[in-house]
Write a protein that holds these residues in place. Structure first.
Motif, short mmCIF file in Angstrom:
data_model
loop_
_atom_site.label_atom_id
_atom_site.label_comp_id
_atom_site.label_asym_id
_atom_site.label_seq_id
_atom_site.Cartn_x
_atom_site.Cartn_y
_atom_site.Cartn_z
N ILE A 277 -23.43 -12.73 38.39
CA ILE A 277 -23.28 -12.28 37.01
C ILE A 277 -22.48 -13.31 36.21
O ILE A 277 -21.29 -13.50 36.46
CB ILE A 277 -22.58 -10.91 36.95
CG1 ILE A 277 -23.34 -9.89 37.81
CG2 ILE A 277 -22.44 -10.42 35.52
CD1 ILE A 277 -22.62 -8.57 37.96
N PRO A 278 -23.10 -14.02 35.27
CA PRO A 278 -22.35 -14.96 34.42
C PRO A 278 -21.26 -14.23 33.65
O PRO A 278 -21.45 -13.09 33.21
CB PRO A 278 -23.42 -15.52 33.48
CG PRO A 278 -24.72 -15.27 34.16
CD PRO A 278 -24.53 -13.98 34.92
N LEU A 279 -20.12 -14.89 33.46
CA LEU A 279 -19.00 -14.25 32.77
C LEU A 279 -19.03 -14.49 31.27
O LEU A 279 -18.19 -13.97 30.55
CB LEU A 279 -17.67 -14.77 33.36
CG LEU A 279 -17.49 -14.61 34.88
CD1 LEU A 279 -16.09 -15.03 35.28
CD2 LEU A 279 -17.76 -13.17 35.32
N GLY A 280 -19.99 -15.27 30.79
CA GLY A 280 -20.07 -15.53 29.35
C GLY A 280 -20.79 -14.41 28.62
O GLY A 280 -21.07 -13.35 29.16
N SER A 281 -21.14 -14.68 27.38
CA SER A 281 -21.77 -13.65 26.55
C SER A 281 -23.23 -13.43 26.93
O SER A 281 -23.78 -12.35 26.72
CB SER A 281 -21.68 -14.05 25.07
OG SER A 281 -22.28 -15.33 24.86
N ILE A 282 -23.90 -14.47 27.48
CA ILE A 282 -25.29 -14.32 27.91
C ILE A 282 -25.32 -13.95 29.38
O ILE A 282 -24.78 -14.67 30.22
CB ILE A 282 -26.08 -15.63 27.67
CG1 ILE A 282 -26.09 -15.97 26.18
CG2 ILE A 282 -27.51 -15.51 28.19
CD1 ILE A 282 -26.74 -17.30 25.86
N LYS A 283 -25.93 -12.83 29.71
CA LYS A 283 -25.88 -12.28 31.06
C LYS A 283 -27.25 -12.31 31.74
O LYS A 283 -27.89 -11.27 31.93
CB LYS A 283 -25.36 -10.84 31.02
CG LYS A 283 -24.03 -10.63 30.32
CD LYS A 283 -22.87 -11.18 31.13
CE LYS A 283 -21.54 -10.79 30.50
NZ LYS A 283 -20.39 -11.33 31.24
N ASN A 284 -27.75 -13.50 32.05
CA ASN A 284 -28.99 -13.59 32.81
C ASN A 284 -28.65 -13.52 34.29
O ASN A 284 -28.27 -14.51 34.92
CB ASN A 284 -29.72 -14.89 32.48
CG ASN A 284 -30.30 -14.87 31.08
OD1 ASN A 284 -30.68 -13.81 30.58
ND2 ASN A 284 -30.33 -16.01 30.42
N ILE A 285 -28.78 -12.33 34.83
CA ILE A 285 -28.29 -12.05 36.18
C ILE A 285 -29.31 -12.46 37.22
O ILE A 285 -30.50 -12.17 37.11
CB ILE A 285 -27.95 -10.55 36.30
CG1 ILE A 285 -26.76 -10.23 35.40
CG2 ILE A 285 -27.64 -10.17 37.75
CD1 ILE A 285 -26.47 -8.77 35.26
N ARG A 286 -28.83 -13.15 38.27
CA ARG A 286 -29.67 -13.54 39.39
C ARG A 286 -29.36 -12.65 40.59
O ARG A 286 -28.25 -12.14 40.74
CB ARG A 286 -29.42 -15.00 39.76
CG ARG A 286 -29.75 -15.99 38.64
CD ARG A 286 -29.35 -17.40 39.04
NE ARG A 286 -30.13 -17.86 40.20
CZ ARG A 286 -29.80 -18.95 40.92
NH1 ARG A 286 -28.72 -19.64 40.63
NH2 ARG A 286 -30.57 -19.32 41.94
N VAL A 287 -30.37 -12.48 41.44
CA VAL A 287 -30.20 -11.65 42.65
C VAL A 287 -30.56 -12.49 43.87
O VAL A 287 -31.59 -13.15 43.91
CB VAL A 287 -31.10 -10.40 42.61
CG1 VAL A 287 -30.84 -9.53 43.83
CG2 VAL A 287 -30.88 -9.61 41.34
#
Length: 492
Positions: A277-287
């Motif tokens: 989970i990126p900690l910035g404002s854009i949350k392109n989550i990888r699994v």
């Protein structure tokens, strides 16, 4: 009121269903509801007003879901758990859960509950059940894989053989899935680790064949003393008089397994989905899907049975550069060792021991039994499955010492050994080692020249395992190479 919530085979929602069950058990103080978790569904029945009251208490209790730290001056500070998507910092450094259900549960809970039993013509993109009216749009707060980027879209729903567009599915989330998804963040039974340097958080979601097994495992996780009052990670280890956090996601998982097996005394049959989970404002989550090999888990248990810990063994490995510990490289190597070990990748494991940019491996003096337990790891992981005797490891170590002695002033042979691709190349390398033994300037103290013949015999009788023997030789050559280099430097 009668609700049935079926297992979805989705890592986020199956964990959210289990969590919803746990939360209801906790907040149904007077057992007003009938709550039953089966292998493949959760059933809830009872009075609707009682259900509203329980949910209201639940949301009110979790209105502030933060890490609390008391400073030396007595000041209390709140910290974000960075990976929680619904957590927001407010004025005065206070932190709240953002969705309106947490802000104003008295008004919002009755609204969503009244929608639960209304059937209609719409179909939920998560559970595929029919519903009449949504409570709110589908967002990452409900389902973290939701995104407008098609290649990253985690909602696996189809329409005429095609994926739903973002607008198609953001309006097709039933009130029940919305409720369960939002509450999926409110748990103290999931492992998390945060890397502030790379600005990424990791959340470990266990996977199981049925909900009951998942619940039982996560209950045991809760009992393993997860440190949920910590911002960066709820897994750490007490070592050399202080608490230390792990180096990365794989070392976190290895540390967790060591603690879990020690305290719960069984090997769990659980796989994982790891959310990045990126900690910035854009949350392109990888699994990342991760399945732990059962052999590896049993090795961890064998160590626990001997009052040892594989993770602590790895932490005893240090990389020196210019006679000082290179802590950055050391931490990265510990993480690499944990990753290759948990992946049952012995080749990658062996290559971590090679000298890097002038750095050489040594072992912490605080672990005086390091080599004894390192040999045990090698025996359990490679020798025993290969049906090779412990005595044969002595042969490999003796030849490794020869390679190390030869390589002290010229490490070319050492790297040739690592680059061997075929068994013929291995034979060629052994012949080269034999020739270099004739060098009159070679320090032959503590060298057993006959071990080279013994290794040739071992290799001939185990040709199918020549790659593993090569990797064992690399590991122990690196160990002795570093020891001999340090002795040369210190004049010992």
């Amino acid at each position: 009121m009668d609700l049935t919530i079926s297992k979805t085979n989705d890592c986020w929602f199956d964990n959210a269903i289990e969590n919803f069950y746990s939360l209801l058990l906790t907040f149904d103080y007077n057992q007003k509801l009938n709550i039953c978790l089966n292998e493949f569904d959760l059933k809830i029945s009872g009075n609707e007003n009682d259900f509203i009251e329980i949910l209201d208490n639940l949301f009110e209790h979790h209105k502030n879901y933060v890490c609390i730290k008391k400073e030396e001056n007595g000041e209390i500070k709140e910290f974000l758990k960075d990976f929680i998507l619904i957590q927001k910092r407010r004025k005065g450094l206070f932190i709240n859960l953002n969705p309106i259900l947490f802000k104003n549960s008295k008004e919002e809970v009755p609204k969503i509950v009244h929608l639960l039993n209304e059937k209609g013509s719409k179909h939920c993109v998560i559970c595929d059940n029919s519903f009449k009216k949504k409570y709110d749009k589908l967002t990452q707060a409900v389902y973290p894989f939701t995104t407008k980027i098609k290649s990253l879209n985690g909602v696996r729903s189809y329409k005429n053989g095609m994926y739903y567009s973002f607008k198609d599915y953001e309006n097709n989330i039933c009130p029940l899935c919305f409720l369960i998804g939002i509450l999926g963040w409110v748990t103290e039974k999931l492992i998390y680790w945060t890397d502030l340097n790379r600005k990424k958080g990791y959340l470990f979601l266990p996977k199981s064949r049925n909900l009951l097994e998942l619940y039982e495992f996560k209950e045991d996780c809760f009992n393993v003393s997860l440190l949920n009052n910590q911002r960066l990670s709820n897994i750490n280890i007490y070592l050399n008089g202080e608490n230390k956090f792990t180096e990365g996601k794989f070392s976190t998982l290895l540390c967790f397994y060591s603690r879990f097996i020690l305290e719960c005394d069984y090997v769990p049959n659980i796989d994982w989905d790891i959310l990045e989970i990126p900690l910035g404002s854009i949350k392109n989550i990888r699994v990342f899907n991760f399945d732990v090999n059962y052999l590896i888990l049993n090795i961890i248990k064998d160590f626990i049975d001997k009052d040892e810990d594989v993770y602590i063994l790895f932490k005893s490995i240090l990389f020196f550069n210019n006679d000082c510990v290179d802590w950055g490289l050391t931490k990265q190597i510990v993480e690499n060792l944990a990753e290759s070990f948990l992946n049952n990748d012995f080749r990658s494991f062996s290559r971590n021991f090679l000298p890097k940019n002038g750095s050489k491996i040594l072992f912490s003096s605080k672990n005086i039994n390091f080599l004894e337990y390192f040999d045990l790891l090698i025996y359990l992981w490679r020798l025993r499955p290969m049906s090779i005797k412990k005595e044969d490891l002595k042969t490999i170590k003796s030849v490794a010492n020869i390679v190390a002695k030869i390589s002290v002033h010229n490490s070319n042979l050492f790297y040739k050994l690592d680059k061997i691709k075929t068994i013929d190349g291995f034979w060629s390398c052994l012949r080269e080692i034999s020739k270099k033994l004739l060098n009159p300037d070679l320090d032959k103290s503590k060298i057993k020249e006959s071990s080279l013949c013994d290794l040739i015999i071992l290799l001939k009788t185990n040709e199918g395992n020549w790659k593993e023997i090569r990797d064992l030789l690399i590991i122990y050559s690196a160990v002795y190479f570093s020891i001999n280099s340090r002795r040369e430097l210190n004049g010992d």
